[in-house]
Design a protein around this motif. Structure first.
Motif, PDB file in Angstrom:
ATOM      1  N   VAL A  13      40.809  43.151  27.156  1.00 44.83           N
ATOM      2  CA  VAL A  13      41.657  44.114  27.898  1.00 44.83           C
ATOM      3  C   VAL A  13      41.511  43.792  29.354  1.00 44.83           C
ATOM      4  O   VAL A  13      41.028  43.805  29.895  1.00 44.83           O
ATOM      5  CB  VAL A  13      41.246  45.541  27.611  1.00 44.83           C
ATOM      6  CG1 VAL A  13      42.128  46.502  28.377  1.00 44.83           C
ATOM      7  CG2 VAL A  13      41.365  45.824  26.128  1.00 44.83           C
ATOM      8  N   LEU A  14      41.618  43.931  29.513  1.00 48.69           N
ATOM      9  CA  LEU A  14      41.562  43.528  30.827  1.00 48.69           C
ATOM     10  C   LEU A  14      40.291  42.671  30.971  1.00 48.69           C
ATOM     11  O   LEU A  14      40.240  41.792  30.398  1.00 48.69           O
ATOM     12  CB  LEU A  14      41.441  44.547  31.889  1.00 48.69           C
ATOM     13  CG  LEU A  14      42.564  45.301  32.196  1.00 48.69           C
ATOM     14  CD1 LEU A  14      42.311  46.124  33.398  1.00 48.69           C
ATOM     15  CD2 LEU A  14      43.887  44.758  32.193  1.00 48.69           C
ATOM     16  N   LEU A  88      44.392  40.230  34.342  1.00 46.82           N
ATOM     17  CA  LEU A  88      43.345  41.193  34.030  1.00 46.82           C
ATOM     18  C   LEU A  88      42.850  41.035  32.601  1.00 46.82           C
ATOM     19  O   LEU A  88      41.653  41.203  32.317  1.00 46.82           O
ATOM     20  CB  LEU A  88      43.859  42.613  34.251  1.00 46.82           C
ATOM     21  CG  LEU A  88      44.098  43.025  35.705  1.00 46.82           C
ATOM     22  CD1 LEU A  88      44.787  44.382  35.759  1.00 46.82           C
ATOM     23  CD2 LEU A  88      42.796  43.063  36.491  1.00 46.82           C
ATOM     24  N   ALA A  89      43.751  40.710  31.695  1.00 42.34           N
ATOM     25  CA  ALA A  89      43.371  40.573  30.287  1.00 42.34           C
ATOM     26  C   ALA A  89      42.514  39.344  30.023  1.00 42.34           C
ATOM     27  O   ALA A  89      41.891  39.245  28.959  1.00 42.34           O
ATOM     28  CB  ALA A  89      44.628  40.510  29.405  1.00 42.34           C
ATOM     29  N   GLN A  90      42.456  38.417  30.971  1.00 43.36           N
ATOM     30  CA  GLN A  90      41.658  37.212  30.773  1.00 43.36           C
ATOM     31  C   GLN A  90      40.200  37.388  31.194  1.00 43.36           C
ATOM     32  O   GLN A  90      39.351  36.554  30.875  1.00 43.36           O
ATOM     33  CB  GLN A  90      42.264  36.025  31.545  1.00 43.36           C
ATOM     34  CG  GLN A  90      43.748  35.806  31.298  1.00 43.36           C
ATOM     35  CD  GLN A  90      44.142  35.936  29.844  1.00 43.36           C
ATOM     36  OE1 GLN A  90      43.580  35.269  28.965  1.00 43.36           O
ATOM     37  NE2 GLN A  90      45.117  36.799  29.563  1.00 43.36           N
ATOM     38  N   THR A 163      45.432  42.990  45.318  1.00 42.79           N
ATOM     39  CA  THR A 163      45.932  43.951  44.331  1.00 42.79           C
ATOM     40  C   THR A 163      45.182  43.833  43.008  1.00 42.79           C
ATOM     41  O   THR A 163      44.721  44.838  42.439  1.00 42.79           O
ATOM     42  CB  THR A 163      47.433  43.722  44.084  1.00 42.79           C
ATOM     43  OG1 THR A 163      48.145  43.976  45.301  1.00 42.79           O
ATOM     44  CG2 THR A 163      47.953  44.644  42.990  1.00 42.79           C
ATOM     45  N   ILE A 164      45.052  42.606  42.515  1.00 40.25           N
ATOM     46  CA  ILE A 164      44.440  42.416  41.200  1.00 40.25           C
ATOM     47  C   ILE A 164      42.953  42.735  41.238  1.00 40.25           C
ATOM     48  O   ILE A 164      42.412  43.341  40.302  1.00 40.25           O
ATOM     49  CB  ILE A 164      44.699  40.987  40.690  1.00 40.25           C
ATOM     50  CG1 ILE A 164      46.209  40.746  40.549  1.00 40.25           C
ATOM     51  CG2 ILE A 164      44.008  40.761  39.345  1.00 40.25           C
ATOM     52  CD1 ILE A 164      46.581  39.343  40.086  1.00 40.25           C
ATOM     53  N   VAL A 165      42.268  42.332  42.291  1.00 44.16           N
ATOM     54  CA  VAL A 165      40.837  42.627  42.401  1.00 44.16           C
ATOM     55  C   VAL A 165      40.603  44.135  42.397  1.00 44.16           C
ATOM     56  O   VAL A 165      39.697  44.635  41.716  1.00 44.16           O
ATOM     57  CB  VAL A 165      40.245  41.989  43.670  1.00 44.16           C
ATOM     58  CG1 VAL A 165      38.855  42.551  43.960  1.00 44.16           C
ATOM     59  CG2 VAL A 165      40.164  40.472  43.510  1.00 44.16           C
ATOM     60  N   ALA A 166      41.400  44.875  43.153  1.00 43.38           N
ATOM     61  CA  ALA A 166      41.233  46.330  43.208  1.00 43.38           C
ATOM     62  C   ALA A 166      41.404  46.950  41.824  1.00 43.38           C
ATOM     63  O   ALA A 166      40.624  47.821  41.419  1.00 43.38           O
ATOM     64  CB  ALA A 166      42.231  46.931  44.190  1.00 43.38           C
TER      65      ALA A 166
END
Length: 265
Positions: A13-14, A88-90, A163-166
């Motif tokens: 999942v993320l 995120l799923a990786q 964005t993705i890190v947050a």
């Protein structure tokens, strides 16, 4: 770090030669508005010291490349929201308690070895290693015709990484090492931060990937700088080792995504 969560789509999942060069570049080619200002690089960490972590970080790149090919085969063009969900799923998630205890012991050992010079290097890399050095790498090359486009691509890369890190840090909610063990940063009044994945590692490996496509002859220099920044976060107990590896994987994925979009135009 376990690989189960990153093997298949949706499975989870993320110093000194380069360091002197970095200092010279920052002193001689300071970009307009740069925060580096009158703060050139101090002596940084030696190559032998950062090499073991560097080898682990490099191992994330082929994994990210393979995962990105899965995404790219089904998603032509820009789709930041979809790519964010995919990226995120990786991430496999933070390690178990036993592994965390081992990683915490590593940070405690490093804390006992800190020197004044090492603290200065880590502090400088903390402040300038995330974005400013990489901006300088674009502006220090006399290519006025391409500089604006390359800076735009770099800024887009860092915006997406932010964005993705947050989202990832909020999702995994792993307390940073200094929250778990305040003795790693005695006298600090700064609030603890979420730790997984490392923001610094995510940014610099995304930037490394993009700048290596822009300036392939300087890739070794960029790799060394990315490893410097990542090691500084370990040295200062800003992150666990697994935070940095996850950040490298995420950054490599983001860099691959941005490169693919740039090549389409």
């Amino acid at each position: 770090m376990g690989r189960t969560g990153i093997r298949l789509l949706g499975a989870a999942v993320l110093a000194a030669g380069l360091f002197a060069l970095v200092g010279l570049l920052l002193a001689r080619h300071e970009p307009a508005g740069s925060r580096i200002g009158g703060h050139p690089a101090p002596a940084l960490f030696g190559a032998a010291r950062i090499a073991p972590l560097g080898a682990q970080l490099a191992a994330e790149k082929p994994i990210a490349d393979r995962l990105f090919r899965i995404w790219a085969a089904q998603h032509p063009g820009r789709d930041d929201a979809g790519f964010t969900r995919f990226a995120l799923a990786q991430l496999p998630g933070p390690p178990d308690a036993t592994t965390q205890a081992t990683e915490l012991a590593e940070l405690r050992a490093l804390a006992g070895q800190r020197t004044k010079q090492g603290r200065r290097a880590a502090s400088w890399l903390d402040v300038y290693g995330k974005v400013d050095i990489w901006t300088t790498y674009v502006t220090d090359v006399q290519r006025p015709g391409s500089r604006a486009g390359e800076l735009s691509e770099l800024k887009q890369t860092t915006r997406l990484a932010k964005t993705i890190v947050a989202l990832a840090q909020t999702h995994f909610a792993r307390p940073g090492p200094k929250v778990v063990d305040p003795s790693l940063k005695p006298g600090s009044n700064r609030p603890g931060k979420l730790s997984y994945p490392s923001g610094h590692a995510s940014y610099v490996f995304a930037e490394l990937t993009v700048l290596s496509a822009q300036q392939p002859r300087r890739r070794d220099e960029f790799v060394r700088t990315a490893n410097e920044v990542a090691y500084s976060r370990l040295y200062a107990a800003g992150h666990y080792r697994s935070d940095l590896l996850a950040g490298a994987l995420l950054g490599d994925l983001i860099g691959d995504y941005e490169i693919s979009l740039h090549l389409e135009h």
